[in-house]
Design an enzyme around this catalytic site. Structure first.
Site, PDB file in Angstrom:
ATOM      1  CG  ASN A  10     104.583  38.709  11.230  1.00 16.04           C
ATOM      2  OD1 ASN A  10     104.728  39.920  11.391  1.00 16.04           O
ATOM      3  ND2 ASN A  10     104.257  38.164  10.065  1.00 16.04           N
ATOM      4  CE  LYS A  12     100.656  38.275  10.074  1.00 15.83           C
ATOM      5  NZ  LYS A  12      99.697  37.480   9.322  1.00 15.83           N
ATOM      6  CG  HIS A  96     104.637  37.435   5.807  1.00 15.57           C
ATOM      7  ND1 HIS A  96     103.354  37.611   5.328  1.00 15.57           N
ATOM      8  CD2 HIS A  96     104.525  36.745   6.962  1.00 15.57           C
ATOM      9  CE1 HIS A  96     102.508  37.052   6.188  1.00 15.57           C
ATOM     10  NE2 HIS A  96     103.187  36.524   7.178  1.00 15.57           N
ATOM     11  CD  GLU A  98     100.045  39.082   6.078  1.00  9.86           C
ATOM     12  OE1 GLU A  98     100.753  39.914   6.672  1.00  9.86           O
ATOM     13  OE2 GLU A  98      99.334  38.253   6.693  1.00  9.86           O
ATOM     14  CD  GLU A 166     104.277  32.407   8.003  1.00 14.60           C
ATOM     15  OE1 GLU A 166     103.838  32.445   9.161  1.00 14.60           O
ATOM     16  OE2 GLU A 166     104.467  33.422   7.320  1.00 14.60           O
ATOM     17  N   GLY A 172      96.028  33.776   9.086  1.00 17.49           N
ATOM     18  CA  GLY A 172      94.982  34.698   9.525  1.00 17.49           C
ATOM     19  C   GLY A 172      93.568  34.196   9.275  1.00 17.49           C
ATOM     20  CB  SER A 212      95.526  29.569  11.842  1.00 17.46           C
ATOM     21  OG  SER A 212      94.947  30.526  10.970  1.00 17.46           O
TER      22      SER A 212
HETATM   23  P1  PGA Z   1      98.589  33.996  11.729  1.00 18.28           P
HETATM   24  O1  PGA Z   1      99.797  34.640  10.865  1.00 18.28           O
HETATM   25  O2  PGA Z   1      99.235  33.264  12.885  1.00 18.28           O
HETATM   26  O3  PGA Z   1      97.775  35.172  12.177  1.00 18.28           O
HETATM   27  O4  PGA Z   1      97.858  33.070  10.825  1.00 18.28           O
HETATM   28  C1  PGA Z   1     100.999  33.961  10.660  1.00 18.28           C
HETATM   29  C2  PGA Z   1     101.932  34.784   9.836  1.00 18.28           C
HETATM   30  O5  PGA Z   1     101.475  35.471   8.913  1.00 18.28           O
HETATM   31  O6  PGA Z   1     103.159  34.803  10.065  1.00 18.28           O
END
Ligand code: PGA
Length: 254
Positions: A10, A12, A96, A98, A166, A172, A212
């Site tokens: 991803n 983003k 997601h 976010e 997740e 993140g 992460s």
């Molecule tokens: P990250 O993000 O690996 O940077 O923690 C994962 C995601 O949001 O899909």
């Protein structure tokens, strides 16, 4: 029942044309297990989908990071499932955290999007996961079950769905879920699917972990029987994504 390991990247809201071309070149050159062993899907921002799709080796596929909840029309700024299909984009990430958090996407809205995307022929990476507050109050399973139920209530087939667990607190933050924490939630989600959808869907649906994931922690996570792959954010922009794809070859613990 063998579930093919799935690794999603991803990206983003990151990248320039030059940068995405560089990432694709690194991916195309990487020595990774064959497509019978691992399914690799990368998700650049919409605007880079065509260029990434045109340059990526055919073993790897692309996903959009979102799409509109229904047929396109007078919805300024949105991209419809039909448009993705028209461009030959096979996958879309929906739900997601976010977007759930920042754009107030409810469980029901995400469920509607998943159902509409599937109805148009897209394959869906459907994200679920609890916040730190929810984990600390002991409601993790309730939260992920409610998120999954909103999808289950609206779809008739799970064949084209990959569930991404997740935990929001792990995204993140560098604070990865422990292999035991990931396995526990994946196993509970599988039990939920068994009881509420069907034993067949429970045994065939891939449940991947995100939050992460890195080259350093992917092998230990991949050894868990219910961890069928990863959705990778930050590390999917770096060469270590190749090491994460290689985790497909890790043997599962009994
Ligand atoms: P990250 O993000 O690996 O940077 O923690 C994962 C995601 O949001 O899909």
């Amino acid at each position: 029942m063998a579930r093919k390991f799935f690794v999603g990247g991803n990206w983003k809201c990151n990248g320039t044309t030059e940068e995405v071309k560089k990432i694709v070149a690194t991916l195309n050159d990487g020595q990774v297990p064959s497509a019978d062993i691992v399914e690799v899907v990368v998700s650049p921002p919409y605007i880079f989908l065509p260029v990434v799709q045109s340059l990526l080796k055919p073993d790897f596929h692309v996903a959009a990071q979102n799409c509109w909840v229904k047929k396109g029309g007078a919805f300024t700024g949105e991209v419809s499932a039909e448009m993705l299909v028209n461009l030959g984009i096979p996958w879309v990430i929906l739900g997601h955290s976010e977007r759930r958090a920042l754009l107030n996407e409810s469980n029901e809205f995400v469920g509607d999007k998943v159902a509409y995307a599937l109805s148009q022929g897209l394959k869906v990476i459907a994200c679920v996961g609890e916040t730190l507050e929810q984990r600390e109050s002991g409601s993790t399973l309730e939260v992920v079950a409610a998120q999954t139920k909103a999808i289950a209530d609206r779809v008739t087939s799970w064949e084209n769905i990959v569930v991404a667990y997740e935990p929001v607190w792990a995204i993140g933050t560098g604070k990865v879920a422990s292999p035991a924490q990931a396995q526990e939630v994946h196993n509970e989600l599988r039990k939920w699917l068994h009881a509420n959808v069907s034993p067949d869907v429970a045994s065939t649906t891939r449940i991947i972990y995100g939050g992460s994931v890195s080259g350093a922690n992917c092998k230990e996570l991949a050894g868990n029987p219910d961890v069928d792959g990863f959705l990778v954010g930050g590390a999917s922009l770096k060469p270590e994504f190749i090491d994460i794809i290689k985790a497909a070859e890790v043997e599962k613990k009994a």
